[in-house]
Design an enzyme around this catalytic site. Structure first.
Site, PDB file in Angstrom:
ATOM      1  N   GLY A  15      38.383   8.769  -1.288  1.00  0.00           N
ATOM      2  CA  GLY A  15      38.945   7.654  -2.051  1.00  0.00           C
ATOM      3  C   GLY A  15      38.557   7.658  -3.517  1.00  0.00           C
ATOM      4  O   GLY A  15      38.785   6.685  -4.211  1.00  0.00           O
ATOM      5  N   CYS A  16      37.937   8.743  -3.974  1.00  0.00           N
ATOM      6  CA  CYS A  16      37.630   8.833  -5.401  1.00  0.00           C
ATOM      7  C   CYS A  16      38.480   9.945  -6.013  1.00  0.00           C
ATOM      8  O   CYS A  16      38.663  10.980  -5.406  1.00  0.00           O
ATOM      9  CB  CYS A  16      36.163   9.199  -5.639  1.00  0.00           C
ATOM     10  SG  CYS A  16      35.012   8.090  -4.846  1.00  0.00           S
TER      11      CYS A  16
END
Ligand SMILES: Cc1ncc(COP(=O)(O)O)c(C=O)c1O
Lengths: 142, 394
Positions: A51-52
């Site tokens: 999710g980064c």
């Protein structure tokens, strides 16, 4: 220091910059330099936080009932954000970590990094650190 | 933005909307709201006329022969999925080959990948030429010719790369594909905002684009298909609006384009898109495109002068998109510091991961220009980047 106390300390630190975003970000970048870096051989796919937009590796371990984190990122500001979170959560008991509300992020004017769609994925980092704390505490009990 | 006037350099993601478009949307709800193709009453007829007028505006905008060759969809992605599904069902079989290029947006890869998996077909990829230092981000046409063969059923190709800005020689490639017996779908999402497109001159079989990148509303897009193809393809989604007669023993489908527009369409979106195109026509696409080229040239020159900065994509013919990386720095860091200065750029892989892999990078910073951007804004971008580098390198 308790998590709340560290949060207060950080809020005061950032308050010194007022509206000076440059100072704030430079401080964040400096914080990144103090992060305890995860060993290179531990930078595996499994330790990447999802999710980064940038890569963030996180390693958590339990020592004497407290959780210690090492981490790294390939982006400088992200690394600063990780360092900030580690400074607050690291060296605390799993219970304290799980219960931390992290409200200080809002107060230091970095809320933008918290939105779920934000590429920095600060939210994902916090979630992963809490999940690690939980699983470490469960493992230590069996 | 962040206390500074916004410098919006992300029009390739979505364009800002002129007030005439906003007005068209609110006028629709205030004065015209009624379902189309259904009511006999005046309001419904008026909105039907407005929606169908927009279809004609789109037809003329891309030079299609007939208005019924224009199908309204939800966007480029939806248009491509429609063709992949309907064309795939009828024409793609085990062992057939489909061609895409290495610079495609994920929206022009995944529908074909899934289709190939379903039908046992093979997805082949046209590479870029000249790897390494010389890599300008142009397609390797020699490799393309070799990939074409009797098994090639369809070529799905972007006209303009959203990451590199490269304008591909689509007309030439379409002719080659046709000579090999393949149909061609062109992803025009990044082309229509910047250059005049004529689907008849180009001779593509399908052409797709989104309203929101063309100064129009989100949630509306276009699929152009040559009449002969649209007649032959089975419907994609079915339901109200797509039929002539329904009996449980069998259904007769409606004429084009309604066969492909199941359910109540995005009425005000279509109308708004028509207004956006009218607006763009009044500005003059040639003029707008030429001005954007000036911005691109200026930005390229100024950014190239920054030490350690490398522009990704140096095709001879480019649209107003400029992607760059800086040695040793993450695109996200640069984007974050630019954001603090009120400058909106895109960072990351731009939904083109295979392309990133080819260049051996994880992402770029991308500035994209529209005709409403100014030279002063380019200066702000350049100053912003210089400041970001100073902060990040300290
Ligand atoms: C080349 C290209 N194709 C397809 C798309 C997808 O468009 P949409 O999200 O409007 O369906 C985009 C948008 O980023 C694009 O740049």
């Amino acid at each position: 220091m308790k998590i709340k106390e560290i949060e207060e300390e950080i809020v005061e630190e950032f308050a010194l910059f007022g509206e000076d975003w440059e100072g704030k970000y430079e401080h964040l970048i400096d914080l990144g330099k103090s992060l305890r870096i995860i060993a290179d051989e531990l930078k595996t796919e499994g330790r990447l936080i999802k999710g980064c937009q940038s890569k963030v590796w996180l390693q958590s371990e339990l020592k004497n009932g407290r959780v210690f984190y090492t981490a790294d990122s390939d982006a400088i500001i992200t690394k600063g954000l990780v360092a900030l979170i580690v400074r607050v959560l690291g060296d605390h008991s799993p219970q304290e970590i799980i219960e931390a509300d992290m409200g200080f992020i809002d107060r230091i004017g970095l809320t933008a990094h918290l939105s779920p769609t934000r590429a920095n994925g600060l939210l994902s980092m916090i979630k992963q650190m809490k999940m690690d704390a939980l699983s470490l505490s469960l493992k230590s009990k069996v | 933005m962040n206390g500074k006037p916004l410098v919006y350099l992300d029009s390739a993601a979505t364009a800002q909307k002129p007030t005439v478009v906003l007005k068209a949307l609110s006028d629709y709800y205030l004065k015209q709201n009624a379902n189309i193709h259904r009511g006999v009453y005046r309001l419904s007829q008026e909105s039907t006329v407005a929606f169908e007028k927009a279809r004609v505006v789109v037809q003329q905008f891309i030079g299609a022969r007939y208005a019924h060759e224009i199908v309204f969809t939800a966007g480029t992605t939806a248009s491509i999925n429609l063709v992949a599904s309907s064309f795939g069902k009828k024409f793609v079989n085990k062992g057939d080959e489909l061609l895409v290029s290495e610079m495609e947006h994920h929206s022009n890869i995944l529908p074909w990948q899934v289709l190939c998996q379903e039908r046992g077909a093979v997805l082949k990829v046209i590479p870029l030429k000249d790897k390494g230092e010389l890599d300008k981000g142009e397609l390797d046409l020699e490799a393309f010719k070799k990939l074409l063969g009797p098994k090639t059923k369809l070529l799905a190709l972007t006209q303009v790369s959203n990451t590199l800005g490269t304008v591909n020689p689509v007309t030439e490639m379409i002719a080659l594909a046709h000579a090999a017996g393949a149909a061609v779908l062109i992803d025009g999402a990044q082309a229509v905002p910047h250059m005049k497109v004529n689907v008849v001159a180009m001779d593509c079989d399908f052409y797709c684009f989104s309203g929101h990148k063309l100064y129009g509303p989100t949630g509306i897009g276009v699929l152009y298909g040559k009449e002969k193809w649209l007649k032959e393809l089975p419907p994609y989604q079915v339901g109200g609006g797509t039929i002539k007669t329904v009996r449980f023993s069998g259904t007769e489908y409606a004429e084009l384009p309604l066969k492909f527009e199941a359910g109540t369409p995005h009425i005000e979106g279509g109308i708004g898109l028509g207004v956006a195109i009218d607006y763009l026509n009044s500005v003059g696409l040639d003029l707008a495109g030429a001005y954007e080229q000036e911005l691109l040239r200026y930005a390229t020159e100024k950014l190239s002068a920054i030490g350690g900065l490398r522009i990704i994509g140096a095709a001879a013919y480019k649209a107003a998109v400029i992607s760059f990386v800086v040695d040793g720095l993450h695109a996200l860091d640069i984007g974050t510091i630019l954001d603090q200065q009120g400058i909106a750029v895109r960072t990351g892989h731009h939904c083109t991961q295979p392309l990133m892999e080819r260049f051996g990078i994880s992402g770029t910073v991308r500035a994209s220009f529209a005709f409403y951007n100014t030279f002063e804004e380019v200066d702000k971008l350049v100053d912003g980047v210089i400041k970001a580098l100073k902060m990040l390198r300290s």
